[in-house]
Design a protein around this motif. Sequence first.
Motif: not given
Length: 427
Positions: A71-74, A212-215, A408-411
Amino acid sequence: MAKRPGLSVYLASQKLRGRARAEARLRQGLAEGSEDSARAAERLGKPRRERPVGPLVWLHAGNEAEALGFPELIDRLIEERDDLNFLITTTGHDPEHPLEARLPKDVIMHYAPYGEGQAVEAFLTHWKPDLCLWAENRFEPELIDRVKKAGIPMILVDARVPDRSGWRWLPGIRRTLLRQFDRVLAGDETARDGLVSLGVPADRVEAIGFLQEGTAPLPCSQAERDMLAEDLAGRPVWLAAGAERAEFDLLAHVHQQIMRRSHRLLMVLAPRVPEDGPDLARRLEDEGWVVGLRSLEDEPEPETEIYIADLPDEMGLWYRLAPIAFMGGTLCGGPVRNPYEAAALGSAVLFGPATGPWRESFERLLEAGAARSVTNGATLARGVDHLLAPDQAARMAAAAWDITTNGAHATDRVVEIALDALDARGV
């Protein structure tokens, strides 16, 4: 690049078994309840909706819990390009669908086709993805091989050294499959080194961390948080988040043990089923506990020993107030909350062996020093007692902050590479 004999042998054996094997596998899964009867045809490559017009990014994971970084990636990809469409596939069926509610409404959820030629061909012919982001640590050789032949760029994300189980008689299959990916984005340096040793060209693999997991962090009323913090007046607090009925007695016993050394300790007990609150309060009072009940607007008074947080949608409040969170359900095998909810809000995580769909999330937090595992009531008591020392809880909270920040950096890095891949494809 020529395929190693291992992959060639595997694909040939799959072709001989063919459609009949896929249909038999589906029948067995439906009989066992491991497949979704309403969407069974998707396993054979049959879609339930039309392909959207425009560029399509395909994201694949083993199950919905493993895909909670999507979700964060999208969201980040949409910020950069609002013309993108998204298809998410999973190998496993999650009856509770923990992912779907977190996704933008236009994202398409679909089960991955079985690794059988006709099913894979039907899937790829219909969806025609422009990019594949693969986040499963187990590979489906037929699917990966055909995606490569179709010329679809593939990026392996959250990568670790893949499991060998089931492939020991096929010596080159892991190595060959890894080489099908255009880029390999490892979760850490150890994984990167292992992947390079398996033959992934060093210039194709980099360690960026996990998605990054979750919202966003769970919300709460800041005024309510400030008022309760004042009421607690510096008392030590631990939280049982989403506790199951089967754990109530154990948790009360654990709290009793710890209070012998920490007399002002308060346990906030948040039952998974809020309606359990009043009966639980009566039972604990009958046992001699001083209890507060949130649904009756009780306050956590100085003499309160157990405070039952039985109002829904307040976990963001309690994670902010409690520096220690035991994840309910993990000692009895019941439903379990996402541990990143607690970690993202500065709560050190304790958990038992029954991690439900969140196994990888708990393992990541444990490896990062942001969580601690327990096996029973005695070890839970020792874990809470250990973390009551402010420096111990602060150390774990800092580790949790690091892992969520790194996510967050990975995303961001995956977004950058994905957009470059789409640009190179001309879409």
